[in-house]
Design a protein around this motif. Structure first.
Motif, PDB file in Angstrom:
ATOM      1  N   GLY A 134       0.799  -1.228   0.000  1.00 35.43           N
ATOM      2  CA  GLY A 134       0.000   0.000   0.000  1.00 35.43           C
ATOM      3  C   GLY A 134       0.826   1.270   0.000  1.00 35.43           C
ATOM      4  O   GLY A 134       1.930   1.332  -0.538  1.00 35.43           O
ATOM      5  N   ASP A 135       0.277   2.315   0.639  1.00 38.62           N
ATOM      6  CA  ASP A 135       0.935   3.630   0.653  1.00 38.62           C
ATOM      7  C   ASP A 135       2.268   3.595   1.392  1.00 38.62           C
ATOM      8  O   ASP A 135       3.203   4.319   1.037  1.00 38.62           O
ATOM      9  CB  ASP A 135       0.026   4.679   1.312  1.00 38.62           C
ATOM     10  N   PHE A 136       2.362   2.744   2.421  1.00 35.11           N
ATOM     11  CA  PHE A 136       3.628   2.630   3.166  1.00 35.11           C
ATOM     12  C   PHE A 136       4.722   2.081   2.248  1.00 35.11           C
ATOM     13  O   PHE A 136       5.841   2.602   2.216  1.00 35.11           O
ATOM     14  CB  PHE A 136       3.433   1.727   4.393  1.00 35.11           C
ATOM     15  N   GLU A 137       4.385   1.063   1.456  1.00 37.82           N
ATOM     16  CA  GLU A 137       5.352   0.511   0.483  1.00 37.82           C
ATOM     17  C   GLU A 137       5.768   1.596  -0.506  1.00 37.82           C
ATOM     18  O   GLU A 137       6.958   1.776  -0.787  1.00 37.82           O
ATOM     19  CB  GLU A 137       4.723  -0.669  -0.274  1.00 37.82           C
ATOM     20  N   ARG A 138       4.793   2.348  -1.038  1.00 35.44           N
ATOM     21  CA  ARG A 138       5.093   3.391  -2.024  1.00 35.44           C
ATOM     22  C   ARG A 138       5.995   4.478  -1.425  1.00 35.44           C
ATOM     23  O   ARG A 138       6.905   4.981  -2.069  1.00 35.44           O
ATOM     24  CB  ARG A 138       3.801   4.005  -2.565  1.00 35.44           C
ATOM     25  N   LEU A 139       5.727   4.846  -0.167  1.00 36.92           N
ATOM     26  CA  LEU A 139       6.533   5.883   0.494  1.00 36.92           C
ATOM     27  C   LEU A 139       7.967   5.398   0.692  1.00 36.92           C
ATOM     28  O   LEU A 139       8.924   6.129   0.400  1.00 36.92           O
ATOM     29  CB  LEU A 139       5.896   6.257   1.841  1.00 36.92           C
ATOM     30  N   MET A 140       8.124   4.162   1.181  1.00 31.85           N
ATOM     31  CA  MET A 140       9.475   3.651   1.441  1.00 31.85           C
ATOM     32  C   MET A 140      10.260   3.486   0.136  1.00 31.85           C
ATOM     33  O   MET A 140      11.461   3.760   0.089  1.00 31.85           O
ATOM     34  CB  MET A 140       9.402   2.319   2.201  1.00 31.85           C
TER      35      MET A 140
END
Length: 660
Positions: free
Chosen positions: A229-235
Motif C-alpha cells: 500500500g501507501d507505506f510501500e510506495r513511500l518507502m
C-alpha cells in the motif's frame, strides 16, 4: 550543493520596471499573456518575490490576485505557483493533498520523500503561517498506520546531514534491515522507519550495497515483498530519492504524462519545484530511462501558453544532444551495477494445490461438461488453481478413468478467449511455447514481437524442450519454420537464440571489458558489421556476464547500450536487441511492459495477454505484477479487470493472484 537548474537570476534585474511591465500587460481588456509568461519564467524565484513587493508599493495591489483574475486554467495555476516561494508552494501542495474528501497520498509521498531538512523545516513554518494550523496534526488526522509514522519522521527534517560514515554502523544497519524483513516471518516496520527516516544519504547508499550482499536481493525488492500500500510506495520513494533524486523525478514526470490524460498537478509541481535545483539532471535521467527527451514529451502532451511556459522551465531538448551529462552516465553505470549485484527472488502466483486428488478433479471436470450446458466456474476453479504438473496428472487420469481426451472435451465445450486460455493452461510449458511460436509464424503476417519475447525470456532448457515439442507437434523443426518466415539479420538473431545454447557461466570481468570494447568499436562500423558484432555477443553470453558488459560499455562510450540500439538500429533487429537488453536488466519489468502494451489503448492483444499470464504464472508473475504497478501507477489486476470480461476475466484474475 551544486545547483543545476534551468532558471537562474536574470542579469540587470529591475523589480520596479518588471512590476510596471506586468501591470501594463494586465490593464485594459484582455491581458498580454506572452509578456507575463516571458517575464515570470526569466526571473528566479527570489527575484519574483521582489517584483511582488514592488508591484504592491507601486500600484497598491496584490500581484498574485491580479494574475489569478487575468489568467485561467492550467496556465493560471502554473504562473501563480511560480510566484510563490518554494516553502509556501510546498505548504499549499500538502494542504491541498489533505483537504477535501480523499487524501492525495502520491503528492504527500513525493514532497515528503524528496525534500532536504532545510526545505522541510521551511515548509512546516510556511504551512503554519499560511493556514494557522499545525502540519503534523493535519497529517496525523488524515493518515494512519506505518505510512503516518514514516511521514511524521520525515516531517521532523532531522535526517543526519553530517556526511560522516561509520563502516561498522553501515554493516549493523544492513544486518538490522535484513533481520527486520527477509529473515523473519512478518516485518519489523519500525526498524525500516528508523533507519530509512534518519540516516544520511551517503550512509544509506552504502547500507543498500551492504544489504544486497547479505540478502542477495535489492532493498527495493525487499520492500516490495515485505510492505504494501501507501507505506510501500513511500518507502520505495525514499529509497529512490536516496539513490538519485533526479531519477525519482524523471519517473514521476513520465508517469504524469504517459497514457490517456495528463496529471497536470504533478507536472506543474515538479517543473516548478525543480527548475532552479536539478532540472538539467532530471532531463538527462529522463532521456536515459525513456529514450525520449522530457522536452518532446511535454511538447506532445500539452498545448498553448501552458506548454510554452513548461518548455521554458524545461530549458532545452536533449534529443538534439548525444552524450550523457556526467550525472546520467554515473546513474546508468550504477543501474547496471545494481542489476549485476541483485539476485531477484522470483515468485509465482500459481502453486501446487494441497490435498490434490487427480481422480476427483477428473470426475468433477467430466461432470462440468456432461449434458446440456457447461459449468464454466467448476472448470476454471480446477484448472486455474492447479500447477501445470498437477494438470498433466489430471489429463492422464481423465483418459485412464473415463477413456476420453480431456483436451478435446474442453475444446468442444468452451469457446473464444476462455477456450484459448484454459487449453493453454492444460498444455505442458513446452507444448504451449511451441504452439505460441507456431501461431506467431503461421498465417498472413508474422508476429515478430511474440517470437522475440518467447526466445529472449526462455532458458536454454525451456528452448530445447520447446524445440522438441514443436518437432513432435508439427513434424518440422522450429529453426526451419523461422528461416522460412523471416529474413536477414533478424532471422539470424532468432536462429542463434533458438539453439538454446546461451552460455550460463558467471560474469568474467576481463572478458566483459573486452566485449564492451568490441561493442563500443562496432558503434563506429557499418550498420551490417555493427549488427553482426552485437549478435555475436548479445545472443550468446550469459545474462550475468552481459550485465557487466553493459556496465563497462557506459564507461567506454559515455552512453547506455539501450540508447545506442534505439538510435543506430531499426525494425525487428532493433526490437530484438532491445528486448535482450531489457531482459538482462530486469526481465519482470520487460514482461510488465509487454502486458501493458497488450492492454493499453483501443482493443486488447489477447494472444500476448494469454501467452504471458500462462507462461509466467508459475515462474515470476508476482514480480511482474509489482513492476507493472511501479511503472504504470495502476495494478495489473485493475488493467485486466477493465480490459476483459466474463469467465475469461475471472480466470486471468485468478492467475494474476491478487490486487496490489
Amino acid at each position: 550543493m551544486v545547483f543545476r537548474g534551468t532558471i537562474t537570476d536574470a542579469p540587470d534585474f529591475d523589480p520596479c520596471a518588471d512590476a510596471e511591465n506586468l501591470y501594463n500587460a494586465m490593464k485594459g481588456i484582455g491581458s498580454d499573456k506572452e509578456a507575463i509568461l516571458d517575464l515570470v519564467t526569466s526571473r528566479s524565484n527570489a527575484q519574483r518575490q521582489e517584483v511582488i513587493a514592488a508591484y504592491k508599493s507601486s500600484f497598491g495591489k496584490d500581484l498574485i490576485e491580479d494574475l489569478k483574475y487575468e489568467l485561467t486554467g492550467k496556465f493560471e495555476r502554473l504562473i501563480v505557483s511560480l510566484m510563490r516561494t518554494p516553502a509556501y508552494h510546498d505548504a499549499k501542495e500538502i494542504h491541498d493533498a489533505l483537504k477535501g474528501a480523499g487524501t492525495n497520498e502520491r503528492c504527500l509521498i513525493e514532497v515528503m520523500a524528496s525534500r532536504t531538512n532545510k526545505q522541510t523545516q521551511e515548509m512546516v513554518a510556511a504551512y503554519n503561517d499560511a493556514y494557522g494550523r499545525n502540519i503534523e496534526e493535519d497529517i496525523t488526522a488524515d493518515t494512519s498506520g506505518h505510512f503516518k509514522k514514516m511521514l511524521i519522521v520525515l516531517l521532523q527534517g532531522t535526517r543526519d546531514e553530517s556526511g560522516v560514515v561509520d563502516a561498522d554502523l553501515v554493516e549493523q544497519d544492513a544486518q538490522d534491515l535484513f533481520a527486520a524483513g527477509e529473515e523473519q516471518w512478518g516485518t519489523d516496520e519500525a526498524k525500516f522507519i528508523m533507519i530509512l527516516g534518519n540516516r544520511s544519504v551517503t550512509h544509506l547508499r552504502m547500507v543498500f550495497d551492504a544489504y544486497e550482499k547479505i540478502a542477495e536481493v535489492s532493498i527495493e525488492d525487499s520492500i516490495k515483498n515485505e510492505l504494501s500500500g501507501d507505506f510501500e510506495r513511500l518507502m520505495l520513494a525514499v529509497v529512490q530519492c536516496i539513490r538519485s533524486v533526479p531519477m525519482f523525478y524523471a519517473k514521476r514526470l513520465y508517469k504524469s504524462m504517459k497514457g490517456l490524460g495528463t496529471a497536470d498537478n504533478t507536472l506543474i509541481r515538479i517543473m516548478i519545484s525543480r527548475s532552479e535545483i536539478d532540472m538539467l539532471d532530471i532531463r538527462e535521467c529522463f532521456r536515459l530511462r525513456y529514450e525520449k527527451s522530457l522536452y518532446n514529451m511535454i511538447k506532445d502532451d500539452t498545448s498553448g501558453d501552458y506548454k510554452r511556459t513548461l518548455l521554458i522551465l524545461c530549458g532545452g531538448d536533449d534529443d538534439l544532444a548525444g552524450e550523457f551529462f556526467p550525472e546520467a552516465a554515473q546513474i546508468a553505470y550504477k543501474m547496471w551495477e545494481l542489476s549485476a549485484m541483485t539476485k531477484v527472488q522470483l515468485r509465482p502466483t500459481v502453486r501446487p494445490a494441497s490435498g490434490f486428488d487427480p481422480a476427483a478433479d477428473a470426475q468433477a471436470l467430466r461432470k462440468a461438461m456432461k449434458g446440456f450446458g457447461t459449468d464454466e466456474d467448476a472448470i476454471i476453479d480446477i484448472v486455474a488453481q492447479r500447477s501445470n504438473a498437477q494438470r498433466q496428472e489430471i489429463r492422464q487420469t481423465f483418459k485412464s478413468l473415463l477413456g476420453r481426451d480431456l483436451m478435446k472435451d474442453l475444446k468442444s465445450e468452451l469457446s473464444k478467449n476462455l477456450e484459448r486460455l484454459i487449453i493453454g493452461l492444460m498444455l505442458t510449458p513446452a507444448e504451449f511455447d511451441a504452439k505460441m511460436m507456431r501461431k506467431a509464424i503461421e498465417g498472413a503476417g508474422t508476429d515478430e514481437h511474440a517470437l522475440i519475447e518467447i526466445l529472449v525470456t526462455r532458458s536454454n532448457e525451456q528452448i530445447q524442450a520447446m524445440n522438441a515439442a514443436y518437432k513432435a507437434g508439427y513434424k518440422k523443426s522450429l529453426e526451419d519454420a523461422i528461416q522460412s518466415d523471416t529474413s536477414g539479420h533478424f532471422c539470424r538473431i532468432l536462429v542463434s537464440l533458438v539453439q538454446g545454447a546461451r552460455e550460463e557461466s558467471p560474469a568474467d570481468l576481463e572478458r566483459a571489458e573486452a566485449d564492451a570494447q568490441e561493442l563500443a568499436n562496432a558503434c563506429n562500423a557499418e550498420s551490417d558489421d555493427m549488427e553482426i558484432k552485437f549478435m555475436s555477443i548479445l545472443c550468446t553470453r550469459s545474462f550475468s556476464h552481459l550485465r557487466k558488459v553493459f556496465q563497462e560499455f557506459v564507461k567506454y562510450t559515455n552512453k547506455d547500450i539501450e540508447q545506442i540500439i534505439k538510435k543506430e538500429m531499426s525494425g525487428d533487429v532493433k526490437n530484438a536487441f532491445y528486448a535482450i537488453v531489457r531482459s538482462v536488466k530486469n526481465q519482470p519489468s520487460y514482461l510488465a511492459d509487454r502486458l501493458y502494451k497488450a492492454m493499453k489503448g483501443l482493443g486488447t492483444d489477447d494472444r500476448a495477454l494469454i501467452r504471458i499470464m500462462v507462461s509466467r504464472s508459475e515462474i515470476d508473475l508476482f514480480n511482474i505484477r509489482k513492476e507493472f504497478k511501479e511503472t504504470h501507477d495502476a495494478s495489473l489486476h485493475e488493467f485486466i479487470q477493465g480490459d476483459t470480461s466474463g469467465d475469461y476475466r475471472k480466470t486471468l484474475l485468478i492467475l494474476c493472484g491478487g490486487e496490489d
